[in-house]
Design a protein around this motif. Structure first.
Motif, PDB file in Angstrom:
ATOM      1  N   SER A  95     -25.051  22.625  31.688  1.00 29.68           N
ATOM      2  CA  SER A  95     -24.451  22.894  30.378  1.00 29.68           C
ATOM      3  C   SER A  95     -23.148  22.120  30.207  1.00 29.68           C
ATOM      4  O   SER A  95     -22.848  21.646  29.117  1.00 29.68           O
ATOM      5  N   TYR A  96     -22.380  21.967  31.297  1.00 30.82           N
ATOM      6  CA  TYR A  96     -21.167  21.151  31.200  1.00 30.82           C
ATOM      7  C   TYR A  96     -21.495  19.676  31.022  1.00 30.82           C
ATOM      8  O   TYR A  96     -20.767  18.954  30.343  1.00 30.82           O
ATOM      9  N   VAL A  97     -22.601  19.221  31.605  1.00 31.94           N
ATOM     10  CA  VAL A  97     -23.039  17.838  31.381  1.00 31.94           C
ATOM     11  C   VAL A  97     -23.381  17.644  29.908  1.00 31.94           C
ATOM     12  O   VAL A  97     -23.025  16.622  29.300  1.00 31.94           O
ATOM     13  N   LEU A  98     -24.069  18.619  29.303  1.00 35.50           N
ATOM     14  CA  LEU A  98     -24.360  18.542  27.866  1.00 35.50           C
ATOM     15  C   LEU A  98     -23.076  18.513  27.047  1.00 35.50           C
ATOM     16  O   LEU A  98     -22.990  17.798  26.038  1.00 35.50           O
ATOM     17  N   LYS A  99     -22.074  19.284  27.477  1.00 33.40           N
ATOM     18  CA  LYS A  99     -20.789  19.278  26.767  1.00 33.40           C
ATOM     19  C   LYS A  99     -20.124  17.907  26.850  1.00 33.40           C
ATOM     20  O   LYS A  99     -19.611  17.406  25.863  1.00 33.40           O
ATOM     21  N   VAL A 100     -20.133  17.298  28.034  1.00 36.03           N
ATOM     22  CA  VAL A 100     -19.513  15.977  28.201  1.00 36.03           C
ATOM     23  C   VAL A 100     -20.258  14.946  27.358  1.00 36.03           C
ATOM     24  O   VAL A 100     -19.634  14.080  26.726  1.00 36.03           O
ATOM     25  N   LEU A 101     -21.575  15.035  27.310  1.00 34.08           N
ATOM     26  CA  LEU A 101     -22.343  14.125  26.453  1.00 34.08           C
ATOM     27  C   LEU A 101     -22.004  14.334  24.981  1.00 34.08           C
ATOM     28  O   LEU A 101     -21.906  13.366  24.219  1.00 34.08           O
ATOM     29  N   SER A 102     -21.807  15.575  24.584  1.00 33.15           N
ATOM     30  CA  SER A 102     -21.440  15.832  23.188  1.00 33.15           C
ATOM     31  C   SER A 102     -20.043  15.293  22.890  1.00 33.15           C
ATOM     32  O   SER A 102     -19.795  14.793  21.795  1.00 33.15           O
ATOM     33  N   TYR A 103     -19.127  15.372  23.873  1.00 27.24           N
ATOM     34  CA  TYR A 103     -17.802  14.784  23.685  1.00 27.24           C
ATOM     35  C   TYR A 103     -17.914  13.281  23.471  1.00 27.24           C
ATOM     36  O   TYR A 103     -17.230  12.701  22.628  1.00 27.24           O
ATOM     37  N   GLY A 104     -18.770  12.640  24.255  1.00 27.53           N
ATOM     38  CA  GLY A 104     -18.980  11.201  24.087  1.00 27.53           C
ATOM     39  C   GLY A 104     -19.544  10.864  22.724  1.00 27.53           C
ATOM     40  O   GLY A 104     -19.136   9.878  22.098  1.00 27.53           O
ATOM     41  N   LEU A 105     -20.470  11.694  22.240  1.00 31.70           N
ATOM     42  CA  LEU A 105     -21.020  11.470  20.903  1.00 31.70           C
ATOM     43  C   LEU A 105     -19.967  11.653  19.822  1.00 31.70           C
ATOM     44  O   LEU A 105     -19.923  10.897  18.844  1.00 31.70           O
ATOM     45  N   ILE A 106     -19.119  12.641  19.979  1.00 29.50           N
ATOM     46  CA  ILE A 106     -18.066  12.885  18.991  1.00 29.50           C
ATOM     47  C   ILE A 106     -17.107  11.699  18.928  1.00 29.50           C
ATOM     48  O   ILE A 106     -16.781  11.201  17.845  1.00 29.50           O
ATOM     49  N   ILE A 107     -16.656  11.244  20.086  1.00 28.46           N
ATOM     50  CA  ILE A 107     -15.724  10.120  20.123  1.00 28.46           C
ATOM     51  C   ILE A 107     -16.392   8.843  19.635  1.00 28.46           C
ATOM     52  O   ILE A 107     -15.795   8.056  18.897  1.00 28.46           O
ATOM     53  N   GLY A 108     -17.665   8.636  20.012  1.00 28.12           N
ATOM     54  CA  GLY A 108     -18.391   7.460  19.542  1.00 28.12           C
ATOM     55  C   GLY A 108     -18.601   7.471  18.040  1.00 28.12           C
ATOM     56  O   GLY A 108     -18.458   6.442  17.375  1.00 28.12           O
ATOM     57  N   PHE A 109     -18.923   8.627  17.484  1.00 26.33           N
ATOM     58  CA  PHE A 109     -19.108   8.747  16.035  1.00 26.33           C
ATOM     59  C   PHE A 109     -17.804   8.441  15.306  1.00 26.33           C
ATOM     60  O   PHE A 109     -17.800   7.718  14.307  1.00 26.33           O
ATOM     61  N   GLN A 110     -16.709   8.981  15.820  1.00 24.38           N
ATOM     62  CA  GLN A 110     -15.420   8.728  15.191  1.00 24.38           C
ATOM     63  C   GLN A 110     -15.059   7.249  15.261  1.00 24.38           C
ATOM     64  O   GLN A 110     -14.582   6.674  14.292  1.00 24.38           O
ATOM     65  N   HIS A 111     -15.295   6.634  16.399  1.00 23.63           N
ATOM     66  CA  HIS A 111     -14.957   5.221  16.571  1.00 23.63           C
ATOM     67  C   HIS A 111     -15.851   4.337  15.707  1.00 23.63           C
ATOM     68  O   HIS A 111     -15.394   3.338  15.146  1.00 23.63           O
ATOM     69  N   TYR A 112     -17.106   4.696  15.571  1.00 19.13           N
ATOM     70  CA  TYR A 112     -18.049   3.879  14.818  1.00 19.13           C
ATOM     71  C   TYR A 112     -17.836   3.986  13.309  1.00 19.13           C
ATOM     72  O   TYR A 112     -17.934   2.999  12.586  1.00 19.13           O
ATOM     73  N   ASN A 113     -17.547   5.170  12.811  1.00 19.89           N
ATOM     74  CA  ASN A 113     -17.506   5.399  11.364  1.00 19.89           C
ATOM     75  C   ASN A 113     -16.130   5.270  10.729  1.00 19.89           C
ATOM     76  O   ASN A 113     -16.032   5.163   9.520  1.00 19.89           O
ATOM     77  N   TYR A 114     -15.083   5.314  11.495  1.00 21.46           N
ATOM     78  CA  TYR A 114     -13.751   5.305  10.901  1.00 21.46           C
ATOM     79  C   TYR A 114     -12.896   4.218  11.530  1.00 21.46           C
ATOM     80  O   TYR A 114     -12.938   4.000  12.722  1.00 21.46           O
ATOM     81  N   ASN A 115     -12.105   3.613  10.703  1.00 21.89           N
ATOM     82  CA  ASN A 115     -11.153   2.626  11.185  1.00 21.89           C
ATOM     83  C   ASN A 115      -9.945   3.368  11.735  1.00 21.89           C
ATOM     84  O   ASN A 115      -9.370   4.220  11.072  1.00 21.89           O
ATOM     85  N   ALA A 116      -9.537   3.032  12.950  1.00 22.49           N
ATOM     86  CA  ALA A 116      -8.444   3.759  13.601  1.00 22.49           C
ATOM     87  C   ALA A 116      -7.125   3.588  12.857  1.00 22.49           C
ATOM     88  O   ALA A 116      -6.243   4.431  12.963  1.00 22.49           O
ATOM     89  N   ASN A 117      -6.987   2.513  12.098  1.00 18.47           N
ATOM     90  CA  ASN A 117      -5.733   2.317  11.361  1.00 18.47           C
ATOM     91  C   ASN A 117      -5.647   3.204  10.133  1.00 18.47           C
ATOM     92  O   ASN A 117      -4.565   3.448   9.619  1.00 18.47           O
ATOM     93  N   LYS A 118      -6.775   3.669   9.610  1.00 21.12           N
ATOM     94  CA  LYS A 118      -6.773   4.473   8.397  1.00 21.12           C
ATOM     95  C   LYS A 118      -6.965   5.963   8.669  1.00 21.12           C
ATOM     96  O   LYS A 118      -6.646   6.784   7.831  1.00 21.12           O
ATOM     97  N   ALA A 119      -7.540   6.304   9.814  1.00 20.42           N
ATOM     98  CA  ALA A 119      -7.830   7.703  10.112  1.00 20.42           C
ATOM     99  C   ALA A 119      -6.642   8.362  10.801  1.00 20.42           C
ATOM    100  O   ALA A 119      -5.933   7.733  11.583  1.00 20.42           O
ATOM    101  N   PHE A 120      -6.438   9.605  10.527  1.00 16.22           N
ATOM    102  CA  PHE A 120      -5.439  10.431  11.187  1.00 16.22           C
ATOM    103  C   PHE A 120      -4.015   9.917  11.012  1.00 16.22           C
ATOM    104  O   PHE A 120      -3.192  10.031  11.912  1.00 16.22           O
ATOM    105  N   PHE A 121      -3.708   9.363   9.857  1.00 14.37           N
ATOM    106  CA  PHE A 121      -2.346   8.849   9.674  1.00 14.37           C
ATOM    107  C   PHE A 121      -1.325   9.975   9.610  1.00 14.37           C
ATOM    108  O   PHE A 121      -0.156   9.763   9.903  1.00 14.37           O
ATOM    109  N   TYR A 122      -1.740  11.185   9.259  1.00 19.23           N
ATOM    110  CA  TYR A 122      -0.807  12.307   9.265  1.00 19.23           C
ATOM    111  C   TYR A 122      -0.326  12.594  10.678  1.00 19.23           C
ATOM    112  O   TYR A 122       0.852  12.862  10.903  1.00 19.23           O
TER     113      TYR A 122
END
Length: 88
Positions: free
Chosen positions: A21-48
């Motif tokens: 179950s922790y392996v599934l969690k780590v894989l989900s973390y990778g998917l979350i970070i990958g989705f954020q990196h793929y879909n959003y430009n780091a210069n425009k996201a989270f400027f707050y």
């Protein structure tokens, strides 16, 4: 929370163990970070957060660490509950 509930569901059904179950969690973390990196430009996201002095890496680290700790507490409570149910 959705991934937490999915992992606990498979854990209760006996399809995965705690380590799995922790392996599934780590894989989900990778998917979350990958989705954020793929879909959003780091210069425009989270400027707050950047304006407040928080880095994106630290933001992800804190959020995912809190999630992993909450999942560990939830698993511990679940195991304790299952133990007390089997005793009574």
């Amino acid at each position: 929370m959705t991934i937490n509930m999915i992992c606990i569901y498979f854990l209760l059904r006996g399809e995965v163990n705690v380590v799995g179950s922790y392996v599934l969690k780590v894989l989900s973390y990778g998917l979350i970070i990958g989705f954020q990196h793929y879909n959003y430009n780091a210069n425009k996201a989270f400027f707050y957060f950047r304006n407040a002095g928080y880095g994106i890496d630290k933001l992800y680290l804190y959020a995912l660490t809190c999630d992993a700790l909450a999942y560990g507490v939830l698993l511990s409570l679940l195991k304790l509950f299952k133990y007390w149910v089997s005793v009574f």
